[in-house]
Design an enzyme around this catalytic site. Sequence first.
Site, PDB file in Angstrom:
ATOM      1  N   SER A 143       0.942  -0.913  -0.142  1.00 40.21           N
ATOM      2  CA  SER A 143      -0.332   0.193  -0.275  1.00 40.21           C
ATOM      3  C   SER A 143       0.952   0.894  -0.025  1.00 40.21           C
ATOM      4  CB  SER A 143      -0.498  -0.205   1.464  1.00 40.21           C
ATOM      5  OG  SER A 143      -0.965   0.999   1.469  1.00 40.21           O
ATOM      6  N   TYR A 156      -2.363  -0.258  10.909  1.00 36.26           N
ATOM      7  CA  TYR A 156      -2.079  -0.346   9.413  1.00 36.26           C
ATOM      8  C   TYR A 156      -0.712   0.044   8.665  1.00 36.26           C
ATOM      9  CZ  TYR A 156      -3.793  -0.287   4.468  1.00 36.26           C
ATOM     10  OH  TYR A 156      -3.582  -1.307   2.997  1.00 36.26           O
TER      11      TYR A 156
HETATM   12  N1  LIG Z   1      -9.208  -0.155  -0.972  1.00 36.27           N
HETATM   13  C1  LIG Z   1      -7.904   0.378  -0.412  1.00 36.27           C
HETATM   14  O1  LIG Z   1      -7.951   1.404  -0.461  1.00 36.27           O
HETATM   15  C2  LIG Z   1      -5.977  -0.189  -0.794  1.00 36.27           C
HETATM   16  C3  LIG Z   1      -5.123   0.538  -0.966  1.00 36.27           C
HETATM   17  C4  LIG Z   1      -3.450   0.294  -0.563  1.00 36.27           C
HETATM   18  C5  LIG Z   1      -4.193  -1.440  -0.281  1.00 36.27           C
HETATM   19  N2  LIG Z   1      -5.135  -2.662   0.302  1.00 36.27           N
HETATM   20  C6  LIG Z   1      -4.416  -3.651   0.773  1.00 36.27           C
HETATM   21  O2  LIG Z   1      -5.013  -4.591  -0.247  1.00 36.27           O
HETATM   22  C7  LIG Z   1      -5.895  -5.583  -0.336  1.00 36.27           C
HETATM   23  C8  LIG Z   1      -6.704  -5.938  -1.177  1.00 36.27           C
HETATM   24  O3  LIG Z   1      -7.673  -5.650   0.224  1.00 36.27           O
HETATM   25  P1  LIG Z   1      -9.055  -4.664  -0.437  1.00 36.27           P
HETATM   26  O4  LIG Z   1      -9.335  -3.447  -0.667  1.00 36.27           O
HETATM   27  O5  LIG Z   1      -9.694  -5.433  -1.739  1.00 36.27           O
HETATM   28  O6  LIG Z   1     -10.577  -5.450   0.526  1.00 36.27           O
HETATM   29  P2  LIG Z   1     -11.680  -6.290   0.623  1.00 36.27           P
HETATM   30  O7  LIG Z   1     -11.858  -6.466   1.467  1.00 36.27           O
HETATM   31  O8  LIG Z   1     -12.384  -6.012  -0.688  1.00 36.27           O
HETATM   32  O9  LIG Z   1     -10.797  -7.555   0.519  1.00 36.27           O
HETATM   33  C9  LIG Z   1     -10.263  -8.321   1.650  1.00 36.27           C
HETATM   34  C10 LIG Z   1     -10.527 -10.082   0.879  1.00 36.27           C
HETATM   35  O10 LIG Z   1      -9.766 -10.268   2.077  1.00 36.27           O
HETATM   36  C11 LIG Z   1     -10.197 -11.167   3.320  1.00 36.27           C
HETATM   37  N3  LIG Z   1      -9.832 -11.929   4.060  1.00 36.27           N
HETATM   38  C12 LIG Z   1      -9.745 -10.686   5.162  1.00 36.27           C
HETATM   39  N4  LIG Z   1      -9.439 -11.378   6.127  1.00 36.27           N
HETATM   40  C13 LIG Z   1      -8.862 -12.669   6.222  1.00 36.27           C
HETATM   41  C14 LIG Z   1      -8.924 -13.733   6.349  1.00 36.27           C
HETATM   42  N5  LIG Z   1      -7.923 -13.663   7.888  1.00 36.27           N
HETATM   43  N6  LIG Z   1      -8.379 -14.742   6.575  1.00 36.27           N
HETATM   44  C15 LIG Z   1      -8.728 -14.980   5.103  1.00 36.27           C
HETATM   45  N7  LIG Z   1      -9.160 -13.954   3.886  1.00 36.27           N
HETATM   46  C16 LIG Z   1      -9.270 -12.576   4.210  1.00 36.27           C
HETATM   47  C17 LIG Z   1     -12.012 -11.055   2.951  1.00 36.27           C
HETATM   48  O11 LIG Z   1     -12.903 -12.064   3.037  1.00 36.27           O
HETATM   49  C18 LIG Z   1     -11.757  -9.897   1.565  1.00 36.27           C
HETATM   50  O12 LIG Z   1     -12.376 -10.927   0.854  1.00 36.27           O
HETATM   51  C19 LIG Z   1      -5.075  -5.650   1.428  1.00 36.27           C
HETATM   52  O13 LIG Z   1      -3.888  -6.258   1.591  1.00 36.27           O
HETATM   53  C20 LIG Z   1      -5.633  -4.102   1.296  1.00 36.27           C
HETATM   54  O14 LIG Z   1      -4.565  -3.998   2.710  1.00 36.27           O
HETATM   55  C21 LIG Z   1      -6.304  -2.034  -0.374  1.00 36.27           C
END
Ligand SMILES: NC(=O)c1ccc[n+]([C@@H]2O[C@H](COP(=O)([O-])OP(=O)(O)OC[C@H]3O[C@@H](n4cnc5c(N)ncnc54)[C@H](O)[C@@H]3O)[C@@H](O)[C@H]2O)c1
Length: 265
Positions: A143, A156
Amino acid sequence: MGWLEGSAVLVTGGASGLGRAIVERFVDEGARVVVFDRSKDKLDGIAADLKGAVRTVSGDVTSFADNVRACTVAEEEFGGLDTFVGNAGLWDFNRSLLDTPADALADGFDELFAVNVKGYLLGAKAAAPLLRRASGSIVFTLSNAAFYPGGGGPMYTAAKHAALGLVRQLAYELAPYTRVNAVAPGGLATDLRGPDAMGLADRSLTQELPINQILTEHSALRRAVRPQDAVGPYVLLASRESVITTGTVIDISTFGIPQRRPPAD
Ligand SMILES: NC(=O)c1ccc[n+]([C@@H]2O[C@H](COP(=O)([O-])OP(=O)(O)OC[C@H]3O[C@@H](n4cnc5c(N)ncnc54)[C@H](O)[C@@H]3O)[C@@H](O)[C@H]2O)c1
């Protein structure tokens, strides 16, 4: 012919948001994908939409046994594993040090670090023997918070900095057999949740923040970013085009670029 034709991939957190976009694109590129997630509803959704192209595993990335189970599905169904994408994560919803009660800080830390850092470590541990056999690679989702403050609260930001440490250490330890890289997206309109211990498990980033408006107004490129827009670097890092690339992060957050005012025409 796709960039990942015939390769076997495991994506954690692959049933939603960025992970789901990665799975869809990898399938388009010719990969067979194991989607490992704890949300059964979302797993059912992706299984129905992508039909035979994916296998789903319901489990928790903080459990080593569940990570091994997901890798075993890749081995049994696809004959091995070429790429492990560690992606499942939680956010702390910008909860600050001073405004967060100490007990919530302590419990939230344990839960968030268990998913965002231990989950990557245990996933890498489970996948490493298969990846070595395939001369494969790991790609972690970082991120902007892996480099800069303000993309979350201290939990975070510290967790994503820690995951950057994993990229560097594991690239060193797993060389010369397995490459380890990462992608650092900025904000994305997803269903990203927070720690249950902080009452944030049922809150979603997209419900909480006008994320597209924030990105349009404050990011260097001044545009909302769809998860699908962020997946190209994962394809590149997983492909043979990156055969000499390890220990690298592709930072697509644009947070390192100061805003230009007024915007260039
Ligand atoms: N959304 C943003 O703005 C953003 C920005 C930068 C980085 N990220 C990173 O992207 C990655 C994905 O996040 P996203 O934004 O797609 O969110 P999201 O919630 O849509 O997807 C995350 C998925 O991870 C699963 N998950 C969470 N905890 C879990 C566990 N203990 N075991 C198995 N599955 C688990 C959830 O059920 C979900 O399906 C993360 O690492 C997040 O930190 C997101």
